[in-house]
Design an enzyme around this catalytic site. Sequence first.
Site, PDB file in Angstrom:
ATOM      1  N   HIS A 207       0.871  -1.176   0.000  1.00  0.00           N
ATOM      2  CA  HIS A 207       0.000   0.000   0.000  1.00  0.00           C
ATOM      3  C   HIS A 207       0.904   1.221   0.000  1.00  0.00           C
ATOM      4  CE1 HIS A 207      -3.306  -2.630   1.958  1.00  0.00           C
ATOM      5  NE2 HIS A 207      -3.589  -2.447   0.680  1.00  0.00           N
TER       6      HIS A 207
ATOM      7  N   ARG B  93       0.859   4.472   0.292  1.00  0.00           N
ATOM      8  CA  ARG B  93       0.897   5.613   1.200  1.00  0.00           C
ATOM      9  C   ARG B  93       1.567   5.288   2.539  1.00  0.00           C
ATOM     10  NH1 ARG B  93      -5.672   5.630   1.545  1.00  0.00           N
ATOM     11  NH2 ARG B  93      -5.997   3.922   3.033  1.00  0.00           N
ATOM     12  N   GLU B  94       1.859   4.018   2.755  1.00  0.00           N
ATOM     13  CA  GLU B  94       2.424   3.599   4.042  1.00  0.00           C
ATOM     14  C   GLU B  94       3.943   3.751   4.017  1.00  0.00           C
ATOM     15  OE1 GLU B  94       0.460  -0.261   4.497  1.00  0.00           O
ATOM     16  OE2 GLU B  94      -1.501   0.714   4.353  1.00  0.00           O
TER      17      GLU B  94
ATOM     18  N   ARG C 244      -3.376   4.539  -2.192  1.00  0.00           N
ATOM     19  CA  ARG C 244      -3.160   3.239  -1.559  1.00  0.00           C
ATOM     20  C   ARG C 244      -2.963   2.105  -2.571  1.00  0.00           C
ATOM     21  NH1 ARG C 244      -5.245  -0.041   2.917  1.00  0.00           N
ATOM     22  NH2 ARG C 244      -6.544  -1.762   2.214  1.00  0.00           N
TER      23      ARG C 244
ATOM     24  N   HIS D  99       3.069  -3.207   6.782  1.00  0.00           N
ATOM     25  CA  HIS D  99       2.075  -2.171   6.509  1.00  0.00           C
ATOM     26  C   HIS D  99       2.206  -1.092   7.572  1.00  0.00           C
ATOM     27  CE1 HIS D  99      -0.696  -4.400   3.677  1.00  0.00           C
ATOM     28  NE2 HIS D  99      -0.018  -5.407   4.171  1.00  0.00           N
ATOM     29  N   SER D 100       1.483   0.003   7.381  1.00  0.00           N
ATOM     30  CA  SER D 100       1.289   0.939   8.497  1.00  0.00           C
ATOM     31  C   SER D 100      -0.130   1.513   8.347  1.00  0.00           C
ATOM     32  CB  SER D 100       2.336   2.060   8.465  1.00  0.00           C
ATOM     33  OG  SER D 100       2.040   3.045   7.481  1.00  0.00           O
TER      34      SER D 100
ATOM     35  N   GLU E 263       1.609  -4.064  11.218  1.00  0.00           N
ATOM     36  CA  GLU E 263       1.206  -2.677  11.012  1.00  0.00           C
ATOM     37  C   GLU E 263       2.127  -1.860  11.905  1.00  0.00           C
ATOM     38  OE1 GLU E 263      -1.146  -1.201   9.131  1.00  0.00           O
ATOM     39  OE2 GLU E 263      -2.527  -2.801   8.525  1.00  0.00           O
TER      40      GLU E 263
END
Lengths: 222, 397
Positions: free
Chosen positions: B157, B159-160, B215, B284-285, B358
């Site tokens: 993703h 934007r992470e 994303r 992820h975040s 995350e």
Amino acid sequence: SAMELPPSHHRANRAAALAAGYVCYRRGSPGRGLRLRTVRRAGRRDIDGVGPKYHLELVLEDIVDEDSTVNCTAEVLYHLGNKNIAPDVQFTIEGELKNTDEADNIFYSQIKSLEKELVAENIPDSHGHVSPEMEPIRLLAWVASGYVMWQNSTENTKFQFAQIKHVKQVKRSDEYLEFDYMILLHEMVSQEIIPWQMTVLWHPQHGVQVTQDSRQPKHASE
Amino acid sequence: HQVLRIKTRNEEEVKKLQLLDSLEHLELDFWINPSTPALPVDVRIPANGVQAVKAFLESHGIEYSILIEDLQVVLDKEKQDMACSQQRDRSSNSFNYGTYNSLDSIYAELDHLASEFSNFVSKLKIGESYEKRPLYVLKFSTGGRNRPAIWIDAGIHSREWVTQASAVWIAKKIASDYGKDPSITSLLNKMDIFLLTVSNPDGYVFTHTTNRMWRKTRSKNQGSPCVGVDPNRNWDAGFGGPGASSNPCSDSYRGPRANSEVEVKSVVNFIKNHGNIRAFLTLHSYSQLLMYPYGYKCTKPADYAELDALGRAAANSIRSLYGTTFTVGSICTTIYQASGGSIDWSYDYGIKYSFAFELRDTGRYGFLLPVNQIIPTAEETWLGLKTIMEHVRDNSY
């Protein structure tokens, strides 16, 4: 029948996020933003004819000073039958919140004394940076967004403040400060980033008020 | 910025200055702190606060003078002086691990690592993105032929941003620590590591050029003006089930069919062709979670007890460094039911040790994590990954 929930369960966390947003809206200022730190306990039961009610024991923290925390108990009642009614939230804060009168008054006089209306964008910026003079502007948006989150939450949403895209001060002849914000909210269940416009009024003695707000469409070209 | 020299006459005035000091949003920088009326107080004030502070002092009748009218002028001169006498070492690497870098910068650094540690680090291209950008995996291998291996990916993703940044730091860490750190040395003597630092390069570029909050992939959707598929709803695991959207405009759009996204298909092909991947770890975040399957259904995986215990051990390792707490659990109970996720696919494919991280934070900055948290995040994440990898090394299956 009441059901105890593990504090890490997503249902507990969604209700807790909503409660924290509401508390922040009611108690926040440009000098004080509150957010959820931990869920200590959570319970859920159904209220006949209305919807699910959560009982929560939370720890809230100050956004700027993370070491400053308070305990908070809250009850959240979702109105299942009617999507137009915001959830009922009741809360009690244990102990006292940090006094921010001096900081609020300094910010108030700073803005009042500006010759040109304040305008800014992208707070925080892409790299997470917030300039110190913009911190109260950011906190004010955070606090006001608590109202929007409260009004638009269901058991299937979890809102988080993401960013100020744009803010413009609106000069007033009365004692209030007014800001027109375009913010981004992150809705974590759908993963959508939702642009939202808010008109925010504030005065050190009268708290934060959202007088007008509207969800904005995502740009199809993005 | 101005620097003022303040002359206090009594304890009361000192106390007033100490109060001013506590107002963090003014960001006053005291060069001499207010402590006793006998000493002057020197304070640097950022431009926007100068008027307000002077007004405060004047309204309380506190005497001050201007020590430095414009600090920038002083700094500019100093910089000029330093530049003249400074010598830059042109051969030194200038990649900054403590900031968010462009795709080109990251790719250049991957080349740099592969060349600096060429005896055990190599760069593989496992495919191309929708917009034809290369998908590069770093392979860490000290020998053997098709040894059991660990798979790590980041940035699926786009934007992470802390994930791609952490992954490139982790690459450097693995390379630097081999031969020095006993744990990674023994690990690489038995197993290989494959690290995909930017899983979704098209999305990553888009977050730099156009929309920081993008994303998905950047594939065109037939019959829709909306672009992109959520690559973590596109895997062949409960595909089409709850927790993924069928609307191309949604940020959790699953795509027209499983593996429709070349970014996903390339990884699936790699894993299948390799045939000996023992752990699948994805970054992820944000939210600070350490999760194991399942997302597409809410039943426990067969290896629930072992995965939960290992997850908790990894979370403890993460916490040991900076106190950062991660919540451990299955995807379904911890966040939501979500079909088509990567670790559900890898687990059902037979890769027992499948975990999704995350990373920081829990919402204070969210995706916009400040750069000063990149390296601490990478450092603590590395400890969590190591705990899992050590367990994999010691538990062949």
